[in-house]
Design an enzyme around this catalytic site. Structure first.
Site, PDB file in Angstrom:
ATOM      1  N   GLY A   1     -12.682 -14.751  49.450  1.00  0.00           N
ATOM      2  CA  GLY A   1     -12.058 -14.722  50.774  1.00  0.00           C
ATOM      3  C   GLY A   1     -12.734 -15.594  51.804  1.00  0.00           C
ATOM      4  O   GLY A   1     -13.125 -16.740  51.542  1.00  0.00           O
TER       5      GLY A   1
ATOM      6  N   SER B   1      -8.870  -7.359  64.883  1.00  0.00           N
ATOM      7  CA  SER B   1      -8.150  -6.099  65.123  1.00  0.00           C
ATOM      8  C   SER B   1      -9.061  -5.037  65.724  1.00  0.00           C
ATOM      9  O   SER B   1      -8.578  -4.077  66.338  1.00  0.00           O
ATOM     10  CB  SER B   1      -7.539  -5.579  63.820  1.00  0.00           C
ATOM     11  OG  SER B   1      -8.530  -5.443  62.817  1.00  0.00           O
TER      12      SER B   1
ATOM     13  N   GLY C   1     -15.646 -15.313  53.340  1.00  0.00           N
ATOM     14  CA  GLY C   1     -17.043 -15.638  53.095  1.00  0.00           C
ATOM     15  C   GLY C   1     -17.185 -16.836  52.179  1.00  0.00           C
ATOM     16  O   GLY C   1     -18.009 -17.735  52.430  1.00  0.00           O
TER      17      GLY C   1
ATOM     18  N   TYR D   1     -20.387  -5.958  67.593  1.00  0.00           N
ATOM     19  CA  TYR D   1     -20.312  -6.705  68.848  1.00  0.00           C
ATOM     20  C   TYR D   1     -21.501  -6.357  69.749  1.00  0.00           C
ATOM     21  O   TYR D   1     -22.131  -7.231  70.351  1.00  0.00           O
ATOM     22  CB  TYR D   1     -19.005  -6.391  69.583  1.00  0.00           C
ATOM     23  CG  TYR D   1     -17.763  -6.916  68.901  1.00  0.00           C
ATOM     24  CD1 TYR D   1     -17.623  -8.263  68.614  1.00  0.00           C
ATOM     25  CD2 TYR D   1     -16.719  -6.063  68.550  1.00  0.00           C
ATOM     26  CE1 TYR D   1     -16.488  -8.747  67.991  1.00  0.00           C
ATOM     27  CE2 TYR D   1     -15.573  -6.532  67.923  1.00  0.00           C
ATOM     28  CZ  TYR D   1     -15.470  -7.872  67.648  1.00  0.00           C
ATOM     29  OH  TYR D   1     -14.346  -8.351  67.031  1.00  0.00           O
TER      30      TYR D   1
ATOM     31  N   GLY E   1     -20.049 -13.470  50.111  1.00  0.00           N
ATOM     32  CA  GLY E   1     -19.566 -14.847  50.067  1.00  0.00           C
ATOM     33  C   GLY E   1     -18.889 -15.265  48.788  1.00  0.00           C
ATOM     34  O   GLY E   1     -18.636 -16.450  48.593  1.00  0.00           O
TER      35      GLY E   1
END
Length: 265
Positions: A18, A148, A20, A167, A15
Site C-alpha cells: 500500500g 478521516s 508505505g 497528531y 512498508g
C-alpha cells in the site's frame, strides 16, 4: 526540484504494501537508502524485489526488517537493527494498518487496547528509539494518519479515539525538538486507490446492491477533484515533506485527499 535525498537513510514502517510501499519506492528513486518493516517476512521479500525492479537500484539501497508493531520487543529489535544497518537515520516514516471498523456499541475494551498498542503506542516507541539519531542528523519524522480522523464517522469509533493522539504527538515533538533541527509532520491521505480502498468499494457495492463501477463513482463524487488519487501521487507528497526541500515545514498536517477535507483552514 532536487530533494537532496541522495545518500540519506530512511526507515518506513509498514512498508511492504500500500501507501508505505509506495513511499519507500519514491524515497529510493530519489536517492535515499531505505529499510522497510512489516510483520510478514514474505511480504517484505516481495516488496524489496519489486522496488529493486521498479527503480532499477542496487540491492543495498533497499532492505527490510521484520517488525511486529503490536509487540514492544519486536519494535525495539527491528528498529535498532534497521538503524544500525543504515548507519544512522535521516528520515522516519511511521505508518500502521487500518483499525477495525466498528461503532462504539460494537467495540470492546480489548479492541481499544489492541489498537492503542498497534497504532499509537508503537508510534511513540519508534519515535523514542529514532530521535537520538535524528537529533544527530537534523532529520525528520513524517507520520501517516488517515484524513478521516479529522472528520470522524460513526463506524470509525476505534480510529476516532486512537489516531488523533498521533497528531498531538507530532505537534509536541515538533515543538520540543525543533531547536535541534528535527522536523515532525503528518501527511493525511484519503481517497488514494490502494487495496484497502478497493476492498471498501467492494463492500459498498455489496451493501448497496450496486455495481463496482457505481460504488467507485460514489467514492469519486466525495472528492472535489472527482477522482481517486494514486499511491504514487501520495508518495511524492510524503517524500517532499520528509526531505530537506521542506526544511521550514514542521508541526503541520498535509492533506493529500483531492480536497475532501472541508475545514476552512
Amino acid at each position: 526540484m532536487d530533494l537532496d535525498l541522495t545518500g540519506k537513510s530512511a526507515l518506513v514502517l509498514a512498508g511492504s504494501k500500500g501507501l508505505g510501499r509506495a513511499v519507500a519506492t519514491q524515497l529510493v528513486s530519489e536517492g535515499a537508502d531505505v529499510i522497510i518493516t512489516s510483520s510478514s517476512q514474505a511480504n517484505l521479500e516481495d516488496a524489496v524485489r519489486s522496488i529493486q525492479t521498479e527503480v532499477n537500484c542496487d540491492a543495498d539501497r533497499i532492505g527490510y526488517r521484520v517488525c511486529d508493531l503490536s509487540k514492544s520487543e519486536s519494535i525495539e529489535m527491528g528498529i535498532e537493527d534497521a538503524i544500525d544497518e543504515l548507519g544512522g537515520l535521516d528520515i522516519l516514516i511511521t505508518n500502521h494498518g487500518g483499525p477495525l471498523t466498528k461503532t462504539f456499541s460494537e467495540t470492546t475494551l480489548d479492541d481499544f487496547d489492541n489498537t492503542y498498542n498497534e497504532v499509537l503506542r508503537s508510534t511513540i516507541q519508534v519515535c523514542q528509539l529514532a530521535l537520538p539519531y535524528l537529533q544527530d542528523s537534523g532529520g525528520s519524522i513524517t507520520n501517516l494518519v488517515a484524513a478521516s480522523t479529522l472528520e470522524p464517522n460513526v463506524s470509525g469509533s476505534i480510529a476516532n479515539v486512537i489516531r488523533p493522539g498521533i497528531y498531538g504527538l507530532s505537534k509536541t515533538l515538533a515543538n520540543e525538538y525543533g531547536s535541534e533541527g528535527v522536523r515532525v509532520n503528518c501527511v493525511s491521505p484519503r481517497g488514494i486507490f490502494t487495496d484497502r480502498i478497493e476492498y471498501k468499494i467492494d463492500v459498498l457495492a455489496d451493501k448497496e446492491d450496486i455495481t463496482i463501477k457505481e460504488a467507485k463513482e460514489r467514492r469519486e463524487a466525495e472528492v472535489p477533484l472527482t477522482r481517486l488519487g494514486s499511491p504514487e501521487e501520495f508518495a511524492q507528497a510524503v517524500t517532499f515533506i520528509a526531505s530537506p526541500a521542506a526544511g521550514f515545514v514542521t508541526g503541520s498536517i498535509l492533506h493529500v485527499d483531492g480536497g475532501w477535507s472541508q475545514g476552512a483552514f
